[in-house]
Design a protein around this motif. Structure first.
Motif, PDB file in Angstrom:
ATOM      1  N   LEU A  84       0.795  -1.214   0.000  1.00 38.93           N
ATOM      2  CA  LEU A  84       0.000   0.000   0.000  1.00 38.93           C
ATOM      3  C   LEU A  84       0.834   1.274   0.000  1.00 38.93           C
ATOM      4  O   LEU A  84       0.552   2.200  -0.728  1.00 38.93           O
ATOM      5  N   PHE A  85       1.870   1.337   0.826  1.00 39.60           N
ATOM      6  CA  PHE A  85       2.603   2.575   0.977  1.00 39.60           C
ATOM      7  C   PHE A  85       4.087   2.309   1.164  1.00 39.60           C
ATOM      8  O   PHE A  85       4.476   1.287   1.720  1.00 39.60           O
ATOM      9  N   PRO A  86       4.944   3.248   0.737  1.00 42.05           N
ATOM     10  CA  PRO A  86       6.369   3.114   1.002  1.00 42.05           C
ATOM     11  C   PRO A  86       6.637   3.292   2.484  1.00 42.05           C
ATOM     12  O   PRO A  86       5.814   3.817   3.221  1.00 42.05           O
ATOM     13  N   SER A  87       7.830   2.888   2.916  1.00 36.80           N
ATOM     14  CA  SER A  87       8.150   2.894   4.337  1.00 36.80           C
ATOM     15  C   SER A  87       8.133   4.287   4.945  1.00 36.80           C
ATOM     16  O   SER A  87       7.920   4.452   6.129  1.00 36.80           O
ATOM     17  N   LYS A  88       8.328   5.331   4.143  1.00 34.84           N
ATOM     18  CA  LYS A  88       8.367   6.682   4.695  1.00 34.84           C
ATOM     19  C   LYS A  88       7.014   7.115   5.232  1.00 34.84           C
ATOM     20  O   LYS A  88       6.930   7.891   6.167  1.00 34.84           O
ATOM     21  N   THR A  89       5.956   6.643   4.606  1.00 33.64           N
ATOM     22  CA  THR A  89       4.629   7.078   5.030  1.00 33.64           C
ATOM     23  C   THR A  89       3.865   5.989   5.753  1.00 33.64           C
ATOM     24  O   THR A  89       2.785   6.218   6.241  1.00 33.64           O
ATOM     25  N   ILE A 100      -0.329   3.182  -3.051  1.00 35.71           N
ATOM     26  CA  ILE A 100       0.806   3.883  -3.643  1.00 35.71           C
ATOM     27  C   ILE A 100       0.638   4.072  -5.148  1.00 35.71           C
ATOM     28  O   ILE A 100       1.231   4.959  -5.753  1.00 35.71           O
ATOM     29  N   ARG A 101      -0.219   3.246  -5.778  1.00 34.91           N
ATOM     30  CA  ARG A 101      -0.473   3.364  -7.217  1.00 34.91           C
ATOM     31  C   ARG A 101      -1.569   4.362  -7.536  1.00 34.91           C
ATOM     32  O   ARG A 101      -1.890   4.599  -8.691  1.00 34.91           O
ATOM     33  N   PRO A 149      -3.128   7.082   6.043  1.00 35.79           N
ATOM     34  CA  PRO A 149      -2.322   8.008   5.232  1.00 35.79           C
ATOM     35  C   PRO A 149      -2.813   8.162   3.802  1.00 35.79           C
ATOM     36  O   PRO A 149      -2.477   9.146   3.139  1.00 35.79           O
ATOM     37  N   GLY A 150      -3.611   7.228   3.306  1.00 30.30           N
ATOM     38  CA  GLY A 150      -4.109   7.339   1.943  1.00 30.30           C
ATOM     39  C   GLY A 150      -5.547   7.806   1.852  1.00 30.30           C
ATOM     40  O   GLY A 150      -6.161   7.726   0.782  1.00 30.30           O
TER      41      GLY A 150
END
Length: 303
Positions: A37-42, A105-106, A204-205
């Motif tokens: 779903l999301f990169p490690s930063k977020t 993330i897409r 976060p999304g």
């Protein structure tokens, strides 16, 4: 007099899996991050026990600290069965399988499976990317719930989204489960409302300004089918004490209809409160009651 306040104490907040062994047939929590779903930063990371890293006697960490860390992570998933619940008693599930107002993330909407029973003794959530949404995915997920929590597959699965009827019906029938399209998914609907405020909006999304998760239907007026015509109609009212006696008969003998969990809603009604209703007199009362119950269920499942 009647008072109304949602009883949220039945909704389980996910907590970190204990490092001590436990029986799956009684209790299980499996908060899982969703890596696609999301990169490690977020994507918030959970603090977990690291086996053999330190001895238990060398440090003491309050259990509440782990509960707080988990509750702060809206991307976690939940797999829970009340330890006091007999797994064989959970014979009906309430299920929702739909996209959420959350982007991965897409830039694609995340889907989520949410399952519970009417008492919220069983609670399960799992996120999915939008490119795996089909009856096979749902069927496998339902089998996973049964295996992980040690509960048998249910006899019935209630669902309220008509747009998901094809996928849910196919998955259920392949598992020998009766699919029941119905708006009588009170526990599920209340839980989804709670998750929107405490989980989805904090994700976060999350998409701000998205449409309501549970939009109210506004169906067009419909003609009553001829087989539901009664010979006489009357507006009536009964004291709540008499209604409660009728509701208790749902568990004691076969009757059409379903009860309402007033405790879950936090509703308190005095025994002398008059409850309005409609009485229908007919020489074929039982067939009419069955047809009416089926018709109401089909109407409520639309939209």
């Amino acid at each position: 007099m009647a008072t109304l306040s949602f009883n949220s104490t039945r909704i389980k907040s996910p907590s970190l899996q204990s490092h001590k062994p436990f029986s799956k047939s009684h209790f299980s929590t499996k908060p899982n991050n969703v890596p696609f779903l999301f990169p490690s930063k977020t994507h918030p990371q959970l603090h977990r026990f690291k086996p053999n890293s330190i001895s238990e006697s060398s440090v003491s960490v309050p259990e509440e600290a782990f509960d707080d860390a988990e509750e702060d992570d809206p991307t976690s998933e939940l797999s829970y069965l009340d330890s006091e619940t007999d797994p064989s008693s959970v014979t009906e599930w309430e299920l929702d399988f739909c996209s959420r107002p959350i982007l991965d993330i897409r830039g694609k909407k995340i889907w989520e499976l949410v399952v519970c029973d009417s008492s919220l003794s069983l609670q399960y959530t799992k996120y999915f990317p939008n490119n795996v949404i089909n009856s096979v995915t749902l069927k496998d997920a339902m089998e996973t719930i049964s295996e992980d929590l040690g509960v048998p597959l249910p006899e019935k699965v209630r669902f309220f989204r008509s747009q998901m009827q094809t996928i849910i019906t196919k998955s259920c029938k392949e598992l020998g489960i009766k699919p029941v399209p119905s708006k009588r998914c009170l526990s599920l609907l209340l839980w989804l409302e709670e998750r929107y405020e405490t989980i989805y909006m904090r994700h976060p999304g999350f998409q701000k300004g998205s449409k309501p998760l549970l939009a109210l239907d506004n169906p067009f007026p419909m003609e009553l089918p001829e087989n539901l015509f009664g010979e006489k109609w009357a507006f009536v009212q009964l004291p709540f004490s008499a209604i409660r006696e009728e509701i208790s008969s749902l568990d004691e003998r076969f009757v059409f209809g379903a009860g309402l969990d007033l405790d879950l809603l936090g509703i308190e009604v005095d025994d002398n409160t008059l409850i309005p209703g409609l009485a229908v007199a007919s020489s074929r009362a039982k067939p009419l009651a069955g047809s009416l119950d089926e018709w109401i269920g089909s109407v409520f499942s639309r939209g």
